[in-house]
Design a protein around this motif. Structure first.
Motif, PDB file in Angstrom:
ATOM      1  N   LEU A  71       0.989  -1.220  -0.082  1.00  0.00           N
ATOM      2  CA  LEU A  71      -0.150   0.015  -0.023  1.00  0.00           C
ATOM      3  C   LEU A  71       0.812   1.044  -0.070  1.00  0.00           C
ATOM      4  O   LEU A  71       1.885   1.156   0.523  1.00  0.00           O
ATOM      5  CB  LEU A  71      -0.784  -0.049   1.384  1.00  0.00           C
ATOM      6  CG  LEU A  71      -2.070  -0.847   1.472  1.00  0.00           C
ATOM      7  CD1 LEU A  71      -2.688  -0.702   2.520  1.00  0.00           C
ATOM      8  CD2 LEU A  71      -2.915  -0.817   0.152  1.00  0.00           C
ATOM      9  N   ARG A  72       0.266   2.275  -0.784  1.00  0.00           N
ATOM     10  CA  ARG A  72       1.203   3.540  -0.520  1.00  0.00           C
ATOM     11  C   ARG A  72       0.817   4.201   0.939  1.00  0.00           C
ATOM     12  O   ARG A  72      -0.301   3.805   1.491  1.00  0.00           O
ATOM     13  CB  ARG A  72       0.430   4.489  -1.606  1.00  0.00           C
ATOM     14  CG  ARG A  72       0.958   4.267  -3.119  1.00  0.00           C
ATOM     15  CD  ARG A  72       0.570   5.105  -3.941  1.00  0.00           C
ATOM     16  NE  ARG A  72      -0.698   5.715  -4.090  1.00  0.00           N
ATOM     17  CZ  ARG A  72      -1.946   5.135  -4.535  1.00  0.00           C
ATOM     18  NH1 ARG A  72      -1.709   3.944  -5.314  1.00  0.00           N
ATOM     19  NH2 ARG A  72      -3.040   5.379  -4.691  1.00  0.00           N
ATOM     20  N   GLU A 122      -0.289   6.698   2.144  1.00  0.00           N
ATOM     21  CA  GLU A 122      -1.531   7.402   2.336  1.00  0.00           C
ATOM     22  C   GLU A 122      -2.782   6.582   2.291  1.00  0.00           C
ATOM     23  O   GLU A 122      -3.902   6.798   2.539  1.00  0.00           O
ATOM     24  CB  GLU A 122      -1.833   8.674   1.385  1.00  0.00           C
ATOM     25  CG  GLU A 122      -2.085   8.293   0.088  1.00  0.00           C
ATOM     26  CD  GLU A 122      -0.902   8.027  -0.667  1.00  0.00           C
ATOM     27  OE1 GLU A 122       0.404   7.850  -0.109  1.00  0.00           O
ATOM     28  OE2 GLU A 122      -0.977   7.703  -2.299  1.00  0.00           O
ATOM     29  N   GLN A 123      -2.625   5.244   1.963  1.00  0.00           N
ATOM     30  CA  GLN A 123      -3.970   4.377   1.827  1.00  0.00           C
ATOM     31  C   GLN A 123      -4.050   3.577   3.221  1.00  0.00           C
ATOM     32  O   GLN A 123      -2.985   2.963   3.619  1.00  0.00           O
ATOM     33  CB  GLN A 123      -3.601   3.216   0.619  1.00  0.00           C
ATOM     34  CG  GLN A 123      -3.538   3.748  -0.598  1.00  0.00           C
ATOM     35  CD  GLN A 123      -3.214   2.648  -1.762  1.00  0.00           C
ATOM     36  OE1 GLN A 123      -2.029   2.143  -1.717  1.00  0.00           O
ATOM     37  NE2 GLN A 123      -4.187   2.407  -2.687  1.00  0.00           N
ATOM     38  N   PRO A 124      -5.186   3.480   3.761  1.00  0.00           N
ATOM     39  CA  PRO A 124      -5.367   2.937   5.112  1.00  0.00           C
ATOM     40  C   PRO A 124      -5.331   1.595   4.792  1.00  0.00           C
ATOM     41  O   PRO A 124      -5.640   0.804   3.663  1.00  0.00           O
ATOM     42  CB  PRO A 124      -6.615   3.469   5.431  1.00  0.00           C
ATOM     43  CG  PRO A 124      -7.548   3.766   4.351  1.00  0.00           C
ATOM     44  CD  PRO A 124      -6.169   4.346   3.188  1.00  0.00           C
ATOM     45  N   VAL A 125      -4.948   0.758   5.904  1.00  0.00           N
ATOM     46  CA  VAL A 125      -5.062  -0.572   5.849  1.00  0.00           C
ATOM     47  C   VAL A 125      -6.749  -1.144   6.314  1.00  0.00           C
ATOM     48  O   VAL A 125      -7.038  -0.881   7.126  1.00  0.00           O
ATOM     49  CB  VAL A 125      -4.396  -1.593   6.902  1.00  0.00           C
ATOM     50  CG1 VAL A 125      -4.552  -3.089   7.085  1.00  0.00           C
ATOM     51  CG2 VAL A 125      -2.984  -1.121   6.500  1.00  0.00           C
ATOM     52  N   ARG A 126      -7.262  -1.853   5.118  1.00  0.00           N
ATOM     53  CA  ARG A 126      -8.843  -2.081   5.541  1.00  0.00           C
ATOM     54  C   ARG A 126      -8.947  -3.570   5.133  1.00  0.00           C
ATOM     55  O   ARG A 126      -9.154  -3.820   4.142  1.00  0.00           O
ATOM     56  CB  ARG A 126      -9.783  -1.222   4.602  1.00  0.00           C
ATOM     57  CG  ARG A 126      -9.844  -0.048   4.825  1.00  0.00           C
ATOM     58  CD  ARG A 126     -11.175   0.618   4.298  1.00  0.00           C
ATOM     59  NE  ARG A 126     -11.300   2.035   4.677  1.00  0.00           N
ATOM     60  CZ  ARG A 126     -10.964   2.830   3.599  1.00  0.00           C
ATOM     61  NH1 ARG A 126     -10.552   2.230   2.174  1.00  0.00           N
ATOM     62  NH2 ARG A 126     -10.884   4.295   3.530  1.00  0.00           N
ATOM     63  N   THR A 127      -8.870  -4.304   6.085  1.00  0.00           N
ATOM     64  CA  THR A 127      -9.021  -5.869   5.968  1.00  0.00           C
ATOM     65  C   THR A 127      -9.849  -6.374   7.219  1.00  0.00           C
ATOM     66  O   THR A 127      -9.566  -5.859   8.158  1.00  0.00           O
ATOM     67  CB  THR A 127      -7.527  -6.775   5.544  1.00  0.00           C
ATOM     68  OG1 THR A 127      -6.903  -6.585   6.808  1.00  0.00           O
ATOM     69  CG2 THR A 127      -6.866  -6.263   4.414  1.00  0.00           C
TER      70      THR A 127
END
Ligand code: FES
Ligand SMILES: [Fe+2]
Length: 328
Positions: free
Chosen positions: A98-99, A101-106
């Motif tokens: 992920l970059r 600024e991308q949140p971790v959403r799993t």
């Protein structure tokens, strides 16, 4: 005298799922993750940076790789495939691709309630919240111990019954068990024993013999005054289990870690030999062939209590009065 139930095989059911089971001996869980299976559930054990043990589903939610193939650092376990990292609650904390600024959403990985006590890591495999704590090992901190584990190619119910089976030793344990030596000297003698139930389990006593069963899977052979062997029988995959054994040694003033042994005690190997043979019969022929005699009352009583506990009928599991049995 004890009246035998007629359909004994109907009580042969898997051990209850809503229970604490030994995941591993504490000394087996160091810096690296450990893969275990309990009740068919693949589980990874690892320690966080404070040394706390955690148990989680051993499957990465990205592409299914076993998390136990990964590595542990800074209290998190990193998958061996693309490096996703998870904390001990099962939450994904980092995805390298992920970059920033991308949140971790799993979705989180399933975490199992875990407790470490008496030099075992215990895992709650039930769907609900744990029902209390793992049963303490009586007097654990007052003795030194030898500890080990062996995989058995048979259902967990079989070594549980075997370790409560008061008359097998004269036949199964040549050159190893006092009952075998006595039988050699004087022939096999009928033995009077007492089977007593209480809300927590059942106790079998006879001259020179004391056996105790506690749900879901513990058998204690002997008492702390003399010889004591504490056995847990953890169901793994169908037709298989692991027997964790703990052998009492000399008294101590300071609680100490048990000494680990990779060597299967000869007396347990003798039991395994007959049990794995019987497992093949049950696997290929079912259990309708079973015939029982009065001497099987202890094992049948444990079997019945396991069935009731598996059905959530704990209050009935050890109901019933004291009974006296005579082997003949
Ligand atoms: S499979 Fe685990 S990170 Fe991709
Ligand atoms: Fe035995």
């Amino acid at each position: 005298m004890t009246e035998l139930p007629t359909n004994t095989a109907a009580d042969r059911v898997p051990l209850p799922q809503e229970a604490w089971y030994v995941g591993a001996a504490s000394s087996r869980l160091t810096d690296a993750p450990v893969a275990i299976v309990i009740h068919g559930q693949a589980i990874v054990l690892f320690r966080d940076s404070e040394g706390r043990a955690h148990a989680m589903h051993d499957r990465c939610p990205h592409r299914g790789v076993a998390l136990s193939l990964g590595t542990v650092s800074e209290g998190q376990i990193a998958c061996a495939y693309h490096g996703w990292r998870f904390d001990g609650t099962g939450r994904c904390r980092h995805i390298p691709s992920l970059r920033p600024e991308q949140p971790v959403r799993t979705a989180p990985v399933r975490a199992y309630p875990t407790v470490e006590r008496d030099f075992y890591v215990w895992v709650w495999t039930g769907k609900g919240e744990p029902n209390g704590q793992p049963l303490p090992i009586h007097g654990f901190d007052r003795y030194a111990w030898l500890q080990g584990a062996t995989a058995l190619a048979c259902e967990a119910i079989m070594p549980i019954e075997n370790n409560l089976d008061i008359c097998h030793a004269a036949f199964t344990h040549p050159h190893m068990h006092p009952q075998w030596f006595r039988a050699q000297a004087a022939g096999f003698q009928p033995t009077r024993y007492e089977l007593a139930t209480d809300p927590g389990g059942l106790t079998v006593s006879a001259p020179g013999t004391l056996l105790r069963f506690d749900l879901p899977d513990r058998v204690t052979v002997g008492s702390s005054e003399t010889f004591r062997l504490v056995l847990h029988h953890v169901p793994t995959t169908p037709g298989r289990c692991i027997q964790h054994w703990l052998l009492q040694r000399e008294p101590t003033h300071e609680p100490a870690a048990p000494i680990w042994s990779d060597k299967e005690p000869e007396i347990l190997a003798q039991d395994r030999h007959v049990l794995e043979s019987a497992q093949r019969a049950y696997a290929y022929e079912g259990d309708a062939f079973e015939q029982s005699v009065e001497a099987d009352a202890t094992t049948l009583s444990a079997r019945r209590s396991i069935r009731l506990a598996s059905q959530g009928r704990m209050e009935e599991a050890f109901s019933g009065n004291r009974s006296i049995c005579v082997l003949s």
